[in-house]
Design a protein around this motif. Structure first.
Motif, short mmCIF file in Angstrom:
data_model
loop_
_atom_site.label_atom_id
_atom_site.label_comp_id
_atom_site.label_asym_id
_atom_site.label_seq_id
_atom_site.Cartn_x
_atom_site.Cartn_y
_atom_site.Cartn_z
N ASN A 125 0.85 -1.19 0.00
CA ASN A 125 0.00 0.00 0.00
C ASN A 125 0.88 1.25 0.00
OD1 ASN A 125 -1.65 2.13 2.08
ND2 ASN A 125 -2.74 1.34 0.31
N LEU A 126 0.71 2.07 -1.03
CA LEU A 126 1.48 3.30 -1.16
C LEU A 126 0.58 4.49 -0.88
CD1 LEU A 126 3.45 2.55 -4.46
CD2 LEU A 126 4.32 2.36 -2.13
N VAL A 127 0.97 5.32 0.07
CA VAL A 127 0.26 6.55 0.36
C VAL A 127 1.19 7.72 0.07
CG1 VAL A 127 -0.91 7.95 2.10
CG2 VAL A 127 -1.17 5.46 2.13
N PHE A 128 0.80 8.54 -0.88
CA PHE A 128 1.59 9.71 -1.28
C PHE A 128 1.06 10.91 -0.51
CE2 PHE A 128 2.03 6.56 -4.47
CZ PHE A 128 3.24 6.78 -5.12
N GLU A 129 1.86 11.44 0.39
CA GLU A 129 1.42 12.53 1.24
C GLU A 129 1.59 13.87 0.53
OE1 GLU A 129 3.61 12.30 4.86
OE2 GLU A 129 2.71 10.39 5.49
N ASN A 130 0.54 14.69 0.61
CA ASN A 130 0.57 16.03 0.00
C ASN A 130 1.18 16.02 -1.40
OD1 ASN A 130 -0.44 17.31 2.44
ND2 ASN A 130 1.60 16.97 3.31
N PRO A 131 0.59 15.26 -2.31
CA PRO A 131 1.23 15.08 -3.63
C PRO A 131 1.16 16.28 -4.54
CG PRO A 131 -0.91 14.02 -3.61
CD PRO A 131 -0.67 14.50 -2.20
N GLY A 132 0.37 17.28 -4.19
CA GLY A 132 0.19 18.41 -5.09
C GLY A 132 1.40 19.32 -5.18
N GLY A 133 1.70 19.75 -6.40
CA GLY A 133 2.72 20.78 -6.61
C GLY A 133 4.15 20.34 -6.46
N GLY A 134 4.42 19.03 -6.57
CA GLY A 134 5.78 18.54 -6.40
C GLY A 134 6.75 19.08 -7.42
N ALA A 135 6.29 19.34 -8.64
CA ALA A 135 7.17 19.83 -9.70
C ALA A 135 7.00 21.32 -9.97
CB ALA A 135 6.93 19.05 -10.99
N THR A 136 5.77 21.81 -9.78
CA THR A 136 5.49 23.20 -10.16
C THR A 136 5.20 24.11 -8.97
OG1 THR A 136 3.10 22.85 -10.37
CG2 THR A 136 4.47 22.34 -12.30
N GLY A 137 4.98 23.52 -7.79
CA GLY A 137 4.66 24.31 -6.61
C GLY A 137 3.18 24.54 -6.40
N LYS A 138 2.35 24.13 -7.39
CA LYS A 138 0.91 24.33 -7.28
C LYS A 138 0.16 23.11 -7.77
CE LYS A 138 1.14 29.33 -8.18
NZ LYS A 138 0.67 30.41 -9.09
#
Length: 387
Positions: A164-177
């Protein structure tokens, strides 16, 4: 010139395969890494088959992961991902790989980078590419990562133990938004037409475009899709324009040198379709039909980060994905139909005063160690720069 050997593990993670290296076994001078990876994987092959390396001739089989213990207390291991191309010398570290993230936890446990006790473990992974944390939870068998299990992944023969993979706060990893332009939809101009798209950055940046706007049905299999040269050219033009619009690249030329992101997804309403294994997916067995282009090639399944971004986009009011799925009752996970089957992905997205925020996204994968030992590279001495 003599060949040099480097300790390595060859693993499957989800629907991808990669060479796994310890950070400690690679040159201290990281500018030497690309040539080593190209030689080991057999990239830059004009025939596209990678017979002279460990790659498999498609983007999902042309990958390298570098793992090391984390220095901070919030995570256990650091995970660096490198996407290679069968036909070019590009080594792209701009994005992450969610499928290979499934292999990182088992690698860390089996290589002794993480201490374990009991029959389950949660490995906290820092993806260095995006600066985001992934929690990988899986079963243990006598202190090693469990391999055998009942989870079947579309696109992978057999079954395995769930991870089980949970990606925490995945938003904006490359662009900041999460929404790089601040809008759920935009129009992008190509040389031949204007297209309405949604640009979302969650897991990896993705640009979504409707199949019908490209003259496609949406259920085409990869080999068929590869024959639609005009549509593929349009998709690449859309991808390059989106890269600039999302702030990933400053101009089109720079965008061309970053093939890994944004990924581009063709979306449509569910319809009866057939998978690569000749199984039928019924119209009501999924919430969305999706075909994704990865490093210029139609993907034979779905990249995990692409699936995560799709699930997040489905919950953002007004995106093309949301428009296609809002008539269907989606309570927990979204079911995405792709060339190999149906994948279920969950995402928690909230709307606050300053806009949309993605708290987490999760998916189940399997992984397996296929081989360990040494990989041989025919390039400059890999020990150059070592202390």
């Amino acid at each position: 010139m003599a060949q040099y050997k480097i300790p390595a593990v060859f693993m499957r993670g989800g629907t991808s395969k990669a060479l796994m290296f310890h950070f400690r076994d690679l040159p201290d001078q990281q500018h030497l890494w690309p040539d080593l990876f190209i030689s080991a994987i057999g990239a830059d092959d004009p025939y596209g088959r990678q017979l002279n390396g460990m790659g498999g001739g498609i983007s999902s089989l042309s990958k390298v992961c570098v793992i090391s213990p984390s220095e901070g207390s919030d995570t256990d291991v650091d995970y660096r991902f490198f996407q290679l191309s069968p036909r070019s010398r590009i080594v792209d570290s701009s994005a992450s790989c969610g499928n290979m993230a499934a292999a990182v936890g088992p690698f860390a446990v089996d290589e002794g980078l993480v201490s374990v006790n009991g029959d389950h473990v949660c490995v906290r992974i820092l993806n260095v590419n995006t600066g985001r944390i992934i929690r990988s939870t899986f079963s243990l068998d006598d202190g090693a990562a469990e391999v055998n299990g009942d989870l079947c992944l579309p696109g992978v023969a057999g079954s395995g133990a769930p991870i089980n993979l949970v990606f925490e706060n995945p938003g904006g990893g490359a662009t900041g938004k999460l929404l790089p332009t601040g809008r759920p939809t935009d129009e992008l101009q190509t040389r031949s037409a204007r297209f309405e798209v949604s640009m979302v950055d969650a897991g990896n940046p993705c640009v979504f475009v409707r199949a019908q706007d490209l003259g496609l049905v949406g259920c085409e299999l990869p080999d068929t899709l590869s024959q639609f040269s005009e549509a593929l050219d349009a998709l690449e033009s859309i991808r390059l324009s989106a890269s600039v619009a999302m702030g990933i690249a400053e101009n089109i030329n720079q965008a061309s040198a970053i093939p890994g992101i944004p990924k581009i997804a063709i979306v449509s309403c569910p319809t009866d379709s057939v998978t690569l294994s000749a199984e039928t997916i019924g119209k009501y067995d999924s919430d969305l039909m999706l075909r994704m282009i990865s490093v210029g090639q139609p993907h034979r399944a779905i990249p995990v980060t692409g699936a995560l971004c799709t699930a997040v986009a489905a919950r953002i009011e007004g995106t093309l994905v949301n428009q296609l799925t809002k008539t269907r009752s989606i309570t927990q996970s979204i079911r995405i139909a792709h060339p190999s089957g149906v994948s279920e992905v969950d995402a928690e997205v909230v709307r606050q005063e300053d806009g949309w925020h993605s708290r987490s996204a999760s998916i189940n994968r399997t992984a397996r160690r296929l081989m360990d030992g040494h990989v041989y590279v025919s390039t400059a001495n890999p020990n150059t720069g070592k202390q």
